[in-house]
Design a protein around this motif. Structure first.
Motif, PDB file in Angstrom:
ATOM      1  N   ASP A   4       0.900  -1.211  -0.075  1.00 37.72           N
ATOM      2  CA  ASP A   4      -0.042  -0.062   0.013  1.00 37.72           C
ATOM      3  C   ASP A   4       0.849   1.194  -0.031  1.00 37.72           C
ATOM      4  OD1 ASP A   4      -2.326  -1.570  -0.220  1.00 37.72           O
ATOM      5  OD2 ASP A   4      -2.985  -1.278   2.113  1.00 37.72           O
ATOM      6  N   GLN A   5       1.930   1.271   0.813  1.00 37.92           N
ATOM      7  CA  GLN A   5       2.952   2.327   0.783  1.00 37.92           C
ATOM      8  C   GLN A   5       3.608   2.717  -0.522  1.00 37.92           C
ATOM      9  OE1 GLN A   5       5.202   1.187   4.272  1.00 37.92           O
ATOM     10  NE2 GLN A   5       4.180   2.586   5.594  1.00 37.92           N
ATOM     11  N   ILE A   6       3.988   1.453  -1.098  1.00 34.39           N
ATOM     12  CA  ILE A   6       4.704   1.622  -2.606  1.00 34.39           C
ATOM     13  C   ILE A   6       3.816   2.154  -3.397  1.00 34.39           C
ATOM     14  CG2 ILE A   6       5.860   0.465  -4.326  1.00 34.39           C
ATOM     15  CD1 ILE A   6       6.908  -1.486  -2.393  1.00 34.39           C
ATOM     16  N   ALA A   7       2.584   1.549  -3.607  1.00 32.86           N
ATOM     17  CA  ALA A   7       1.490   2.006  -4.221  1.00 32.86           C
ATOM     18  C   ALA A   7       1.022   3.701  -4.134  1.00 32.86           C
ATOM     19  CB  ALA A   7       0.175   1.203  -4.178  1.00 32.86           C
ATOM     20  N   ALA A   8       0.813   3.857  -3.000  1.00 35.62           N
ATOM     21  CA  ALA A   8       0.625   5.363  -2.821  1.00 35.62           C
ATOM     22  C   ALA A   8       1.749   6.177  -3.013  1.00 35.62           C
ATOM     23  CB  ALA A   8       0.203   5.644  -1.120  1.00 35.62           C
ATOM     24  N   LEU A   9       3.034   5.796  -3.040  1.00 38.66           N
ATOM     25  CA  LEU A   9       4.051   6.773  -3.232  1.00 38.66           C
ATOM     26  C   LEU A   9       3.998   6.820  -4.868  1.00 38.66           C
ATOM     27  CD1 LEU A   9       6.369   8.478  -1.970  1.00 38.66           C
ATOM     28  CD2 LEU A   9       7.636   6.300  -2.276  1.00 38.66           C
ATOM     29  N   VAL A  10       4.022   5.782  -5.642  1.00 34.41           N
ATOM     30  CA  VAL A  10       4.006   5.882  -7.010  1.00 34.41           C
ATOM     31  C   VAL A  10       2.923   6.387  -7.565  1.00 34.41           C
ATOM     32  CG1 VAL A  10       3.808   4.225  -9.044  1.00 34.41           C
ATOM     33  CG2 VAL A  10       5.262   3.464  -7.282  1.00 34.41           C
ATOM     34  N   VAL A  11       1.615   6.594  -6.930  1.00 35.63           N
ATOM     35  CA  VAL A  11       0.600   7.095  -7.648  1.00 35.63           C
ATOM     36  C   VAL A  11       0.611   8.810  -7.214  1.00 35.63           C
ATOM     37  CG1 VAL A  11      -1.755   7.824  -7.151  1.00 35.63           C
ATOM     38  CG2 VAL A  11      -1.083   5.390  -7.425  1.00 35.63           C
ATOM     39  N   LEU A  12       1.515   9.030  -6.105  1.00 32.47           N
ATOM     40  CA  LEU A  12       1.803  10.587  -5.536  1.00 32.47           C
ATOM     41  C   LEU A  12       2.713  10.953  -6.639  1.00 32.47           C
ATOM     42  CD1 LEU A  12       1.489  12.678  -3.537  1.00 32.47           C
ATOM     43  CD2 LEU A  12       3.200  11.628  -2.409  1.00 32.47           C
ATOM     44  N   ALA A  13       3.678  10.257  -6.907  1.00 35.36           N
ATOM     45  CA  ALA A  13       4.877  10.698  -7.545  1.00 35.36           C
ATOM     46  C   ALA A  13       4.342  10.942  -9.200  1.00 35.36           C
ATOM     47  CB  ALA A  13       5.962   9.682  -8.175  1.00 35.36           C
ATOM     48  N   GLY A  14       3.293  10.118  -9.699  1.00 36.18           N
ATOM     49  CA  GLY A  14       2.762  10.172 -11.107  1.00 36.18           C
ATOM     50  C   GLY A  14       1.939  11.464 -10.998  1.00 36.18           C
ATOM     51  N   VAL A  15       0.998  11.842  -9.931  1.00 39.93           N
ATOM     52  CA  VAL A  15       0.297  12.940  -9.987  1.00 39.93           C
ATOM     53  C   VAL A  15       0.933  14.076 -10.045  1.00 39.93           C
ATOM     54  CG1 VAL A  15      -1.268  14.228  -8.381  1.00 39.93           C
ATOM     55  CG2 VAL A  15      -1.755  11.783  -9.042  1.00 39.93           C
ATOM     56  N   ILE A  16       2.044  14.052  -9.267  1.00 39.33           N
ATOM     57  CA  ILE A  16       3.039  15.544  -9.001  1.00 39.33           C
ATOM     58  C   ILE A  16       3.640  15.694 -10.519  1.00 39.33           C
ATOM     59  CG2 ILE A  16       5.044  16.234  -7.791  1.00 39.33           C
ATOM     60  CD1 ILE A  16       4.164  14.899  -5.420  1.00 39.33           C
ATOM     61  N   GLY A  17       4.195  14.314 -11.023  1.00 38.63           N
ATOM     62  CA  GLY A  17       4.700  14.640 -12.511  1.00 38.63           C
ATOM     63  C   GLY A  17       3.931  15.140 -13.619  1.00 38.63           C
ATOM     64  N   ALA A  18       2.549  14.440 -13.648  1.00 33.45           N
ATOM     65  CA  ALA A  18       1.658  14.866 -14.529  1.00 33.45           C
ATOM     66  C   ALA A  18       1.208  16.550 -14.220  1.00 33.45           C
ATOM     67  CB  ALA A  18       0.238  14.201 -14.346  1.00 33.45           C
ATOM     68  N   LEU A  19       1.178  17.009 -13.078  1.00 33.29           N
ATOM     69  CA  LEU A  19       0.906  18.206 -12.768  1.00 33.29           C
ATOM     70  C   LEU A  19       1.857  19.283 -12.943  1.00 33.29           C
ATOM     71  CD1 LEU A  19      -0.920  17.845  -9.143  1.00 33.29           C
ATOM     72  CD2 LEU A  19      -2.011  18.494 -11.404  1.00 33.29           C
ATOM     73  N   VAL A  20       3.287  18.829 -12.858  1.00 30.85           N
ATOM     74  CA  VAL A  20       4.328  19.771 -13.263  1.00 30.85           C
ATOM     75  C   VAL A  20       4.496  19.659 -14.905  1.00 30.85           C
ATOM     76  CG1 VAL A  20       6.980  19.845 -13.103  1.00 30.85           C
ATOM     77  CG2 VAL A  20       5.653  19.276 -11.073  1.00 30.85           C
ATOM     78  N   HIS A  21       4.021  18.549 -15.400  1.00 25.08           N
ATOM     79  CA  HIS A  21       4.354  18.625 -16.999  1.00 25.08           C
ATOM     80  C   HIS A  21       3.217  19.489 -17.702  1.00 25.08           C
ATOM     81  CE1 HIS A  21       3.820  16.519 -21.023  1.00 25.08           C
ATOM     82  NE2 HIS A  21       5.399  16.768 -20.660  1.00 25.08           N
ATOM     83  N   GLY A  22       2.240  19.610 -16.889  1.00 28.85           N
ATOM     84  CA  GLY A  22       1.054  20.501 -17.239  1.00 28.85           C
ATOM     85  C   GLY A  22       0.405  20.323 -18.369  1.00 28.85           C
ATOM     86  N   LYS A  23       0.676  19.258 -19.311  1.00 27.53           N
ATOM     87  CA  LYS A  23      -0.238  19.033 -20.384  1.00 27.53           C
ATOM     88  C   LYS A  23      -1.835  18.408 -20.185  1.00 27.53           C
ATOM     89  CE  LYS A  23       2.927  20.233 -23.012  1.00 27.53           C
ATOM     90  NZ  LYS A  23       2.892  21.339 -23.789  1.00 27.53           N
TER      91      LYS A  23
END
Length: 468
Positions: A4-23
Motif C-alpha cells: 500500500d505504501q509503495i502504491a501510494a508513493l508511486v501514484v503520488l509521484a505520478g500525480v505530481i509529475g503530471a501536474l508539473v508537466h502541465g499537459k
C-alpha cells in the motif's frame, strides 16, 4: 515498505509529475490518481465517498454559487466603477485604495472574478494619470491573494487544510481564527508592495505606450471574436437544442489562459439592486451564522445557495454555471490522495525523517523550516497538491515534537497560498501577466522578496496567535 505504501508513493509521484508537466487538466490528473488508489485497494470506497462529500467541497460549492450571484447582480462591478471617480481627487492614491479594497473583498469572495473586474479599471485609472499600469496590476493580484489569507473561506486551500486536519482528529478552525495571522502577513506584504515592490515595476508611460496600444487592439479583436463565437454558438443552440452554457463554458476556458479581455464586459454589468441586496444579505447571513457558531460553514453556505435559487435571485442553470466543478473535483481527488498518504503511514515516515533533521532547532526552528519547505513546494505545485502533501506531515511533526499542531497547520494555510515568485503560481497572476505584458523576471524580482517578507511576518505572527 508494504504494497500500500509503495502504491501510494508511486501514484503520488505520478500525480505530481503530471501536474508539473502541465499537459493534462489538474482535475483529471487528481481523479485518475484517486481511481487508481481505489482500484488497488489502498483506499476504500467509503473513504472516496467521504472525500467527495467533505465539508470543504460542500462549503466551496455553496460559496461559489453565492459569489456568482453577487457577480451577476452587478454589485461588485458597480463598486469598482464608483472607485474610478476618486482618481480626479486623490490621484495615484485612489488606485492603491481600489487595490486595498479588492484585497479586503478577496477574504470573502473568489479571487479570480475580483481581479478580472478590477484589472481593467486599475489599468484605465493609471493610464488617465499618465502612469504605467505595470506599476499597479501585479500588486493588485498579489494584494487580492494576500486578502485570501484573512478568513477560513478566503481560499480553497484554507478549507482543504481545515478539512484534512479534521480527518486527522484535530479541532476545526473557526471562520476568523486565522484572521490575526493573515492580517499581519497581508499588511506586511502590502506595505512592501507600496513602498518597494511597485517602484521596481515603475517605468515611464512612454515606454509602454506602443505595447499597450497593440495589446488593446488585440483585446478588441478577441472581444469581437468572442461575440461572434457566442452568437454563432447561440444560433446553433437554438437550432440543435444545445445549452447556451456550453458557449459560456468554452469561452471561460479560453479566458482561464489569461485573456482578461474576455471578461472585461463583466465590468459593464448593470447594477440590479434587488438581486444585489438579496445576494449580499444571504452572503452576510452565511458569514454571521458561521462566525457565531450557529451552523458550520458548509451547512450555512449550502443553505444560502439553495435559498438564492428558491428566491429566484439566481436560476438553477446559473447556479450550476457558477459551481466551478473543475476546482471541486480537483480538491476531492486530491483529498483521496492525501488520505492514502495518511492511512498507509507515509506521512508518519516523512515526519519522522524531517524530525531527525530539525528536532535540535526546537518548535520555532521547526516552524521556520517547515514554512520554507511548504513555500518552495507551492512555487512548483498547485495549492491543493501542497495542502494534501504537507497537512498530514504537519500534524505528525507537531505531535512528535510534543506541541500543538495548529501553528503548523496555519503555516500550511499561509505558505500554500502566499507564493509569489512565478506568474503561474496563481490564476490571478496569469491574468495580469498577460494583460500588462510583464516578463517572467518581473515576477521573480518582486515576488521573491515578497515571499521572504511575508515568511518573516508569519514567523512572528503565528506563535503569537497560536502558541506552541
Amino acid at each position: 515498505m508494504n504494497f500500500d505504501q509503495i502504491a501510494a508513493l508511486v501514484v503520488l509521484a505520478g500525480v505530481i509529475g503530471a501536474l508539473v508537466h502541465g499537459k493534462l487538466r489538474a482535475d483529471v490528473v487528481a481523479l485518475t490518481g484517486a481511481a487508481i488508489l481505489l482500484v488497488l485497494g489502498v483506499v476504500r470506497p467509503v473513504e472516496v465517498q467521504g472525500a467527495f462529500a467533505s465539508p470543504a467541497v460542500i462549503a466551496l460549492a455553496g460559496l461559489f454559487v453565492i459569489a456568482y450571484a453577487i457577480e451577476l447582480s452587478g454589485l461588485l462591478a458597480w463598486l469598482i466603477r464608483k472607485a474610478q471617480g476618486l482618481t480626479r481627487v486623490m490621484g495615484s492614491q485612489a488606485i492603491w485604495l481600489v487595490i486595498g479594497a479588492c484585497g479586503s473583498v478577496g477574504g470573502f469572495l473568489n479571487n479570480t472574478p475580483v481581479v478580472v473586474l478590477a484589472a481593467p479599471v486599475v489599468r484605465d485609472m493609471a493610464t488617465a494619470l499618465n502612469l504605467s499600469p505595470k506599476r499597479f496590476l501585479m500588486p493588485l493580484s498579489y494584494v487580492v491573494v494576500l486578502g485570501g489569507l484573512l478568513t477560513l473561506i478566503g481560499t480553497s486551500t484554507n478549507l482543504l487544510v481545515n478539512d484534512m486536519a479534521r480527518n486527522a482528529g484535530q479541532p476545526v478552525f473557526g471562520l476568523f481564527d486565522i484572521t490575526g495571522v493573515g492580517l499581519v502577513i497581508a499588511l506586511t506584504g502590502g506595505l512592501y508592495l507600496y513602498f518597494v515592490g511597485a517602484r521596481q515595476l515603475d517605468r515611464p508611460a512612454r515606454f509602454d505606450e506602443v505595447r499597450m496600444k497593440r495589446r488593446q487592439l488585440a483585446e478588441a479583436r478577441i472581444r469581437a471574436r468572442s461575440r461572434n463565437r457566442t452568437t454563432s454558438l447561440g444560433w446553433l443552440g437554438r437550432v440543435f437544442g444545445v445549452r447556451p452554457g456550453a458557449a459560456s463554458a468554452d469561452i471561460a476556458g479560453d479566458a482561464a489562459l489569461g485573456d482578461v479581455a474576455l471578461f472585461e464586459e463583466g465590468a459593464d454589468q448593470p447594477l440590479r439592486p434587488g438581486r444585489a441586496f438579496a445576494a449580499l444579505g444571504v452572503f452576510l447571513a452565511v458569514i454571521a451564522a458561521s462566525a457565531l457558531g450557529i451552523a458550520p460553514i458548509a451547512a450555512a453556505a449550502f443553505a444560502g445557495a439553495v435559498l438564492l435559487i428558491l428566491c429566484r435571485v439566481i436560476t438553477a442553470d446559473e447556479a450550476y454555471a457558477g459551481l466551478r466543478p473543475e476546482i471541486l473535483l480537483l480538491i476531492a481527488g486530491m483529498v483521496v490522495v492525501g488520505m492514502a498518504i495518511e492511512v498507509t503511514g507515509l506521512a508518519a515516515v516523512a515526519a519522522s525523517g524531517l524530525i531527525d533533521v530539525i528536532r535540535p532547532l526546537g518548535p520555532l526552528g521547526a516552524l521556520i523550516i517547515f514554512y520554507g519547505v511548504t513555500l518552495f513546494a507551492t512555487e512548483l505545485l498547485s495549492n491543493a497538491t501542497v495542502a494534501v502533501l504537507i497537512t498530514p506531515v504537519a500534524v505528525a511533526l507537531a505531535e512528535s515534537l510534543g506541541v500543538d499542531p495548529r501553528p503548523f497547520l496555519v503555516a500550511v494555510m499561509m505558505a500554500a497560498s502566499a507564493a509569489f515568485a512565478t506568474p503561474f503560481g496563481y490564476q490571478t497572476n496569469v491574468l495580469v501577466f498577460n494583460m500588462a505584458g510583464y516578463s517572467y523576471m518581473d515576477f521573480v524580482r518582486v515576488g521573491i522578496p515578497l515571499n521572504l517578507v511575508t515568511w518573516a511576518a508569519a514567523m512572528v505572527a503565528i506563535p503569537i496567535f497560536f502558541p506552541f
